[in-house]
Write an enzyme that holds these catalytic residues in place. Structure first.
Site, PDB file in Angstrom:
ATOM      1  N   ARG A 190       0.830  -1.213   0.000  1.00  0.00           N
ATOM      2  CA  ARG A 190       0.000   0.000   0.000  1.00  0.00           C
ATOM      3  C   ARG A 190       0.861   1.258   0.000  1.00  0.00           C
ATOM      4  O   ARG A 190       0.579   2.219  -0.717  1.00  0.00           O
ATOM      5  CB  ARG A 190      -0.955   0.009   1.198  1.00  0.00           C
ATOM      6  CG  ARG A 190      -2.026  -1.063   1.122  1.00  0.00           C
ATOM      7  CD  ARG A 190      -2.903  -1.072   2.352  1.00  0.00           C
ATOM      8  NE  ARG A 190      -2.089  -1.299   3.538  1.00  0.00           N
ATOM      9  CZ  ARG A 190      -2.407  -0.933   4.767  1.00  0.00           C
ATOM     10  NH1 ARG A 190      -3.541  -0.297   5.006  1.00  0.00           N
ATOM     11  NH2 ARG A 190      -1.611  -1.183   5.773  1.00  0.00           N
TER      12      ARG A 190
ATOM     13  N   ASN B  73      -6.072  -2.767   2.298  1.00  0.00           N
ATOM     14  CA  ASN B  73      -6.026  -4.211   2.447  1.00  0.00           C
ATOM     15  C   ASN B  73      -7.447  -4.740   2.582  1.00  0.00           C
ATOM     16  O   ASN B  73      -8.331  -4.030   3.073  1.00  0.00           O
ATOM     17  CB  ASN B  73      -5.245  -4.600   3.705  1.00  0.00           C
ATOM     18  CG  ASN B  73      -3.748  -4.462   3.537  1.00  0.00           C
ATOM     19  OD1 ASN B  73      -3.224  -4.468   2.429  1.00  0.00           O
ATOM     20  ND2 ASN B  73      -3.052  -4.323   4.652  1.00  0.00           N
TER      21      ASN B  73
END
Length: 115
Positions: free
Chosen positions: A40, A58
């Site tokens: 990320r 996520n």
């Protein structure tokens, strides 16, 4: 009033940024070893470097999902990065892109990581 209406209509139908390129949005989901490997964070850094906006997060299914918006050619670069590169320790098995479309304007102001 009529002139303003026409200008707004034109702005919405052209779907272009000031530079003349189309504004595009695409959703993505990345499968593989993409959690616990700073995926990320690297996605955010890459997207910002390309001048894109959107988000990444996520999922409980151990994938990473998100949306990117920006100039069509920069979104294409980001898609390639998501499919082939990712973070240094990630192992991308599959990248799925959905709802790719031209949009009248960006709906986000920056790119962020959602918790």
């Amino acid at each position: 009033m009529k002139t303003i209406l026409i200008l707004v209509c034109c702005a919405v139908t052209t779907c272009k940024m000031a530079s003349g390129s189309r504004v595009t949005s695409v959703n993505f989901e990345i499968f593989g070893k993409v959690q616990g490997v700073f995926f990320r964070k690297h996605t955010e850094k890459t997207a910002k470097g390309l001048g894109l906006v959107g988000w990444v997060m996520n999922t409980p299914q151990k994938t990473v999902q998100g949306q990117v918006q920006g100039r069509e050619e920069k979104v294409a670069e980001m898609k390639k990065w998501l499919q082939t590169k990712g973070s240094p320790k990630s192992k991308i098995e599959k990248a799925v892109f959905t709802e790719e479309r031209a949009i009248p304007a960006l709906t986000y102001k920056s790119f962020s990581i959602k918790e």
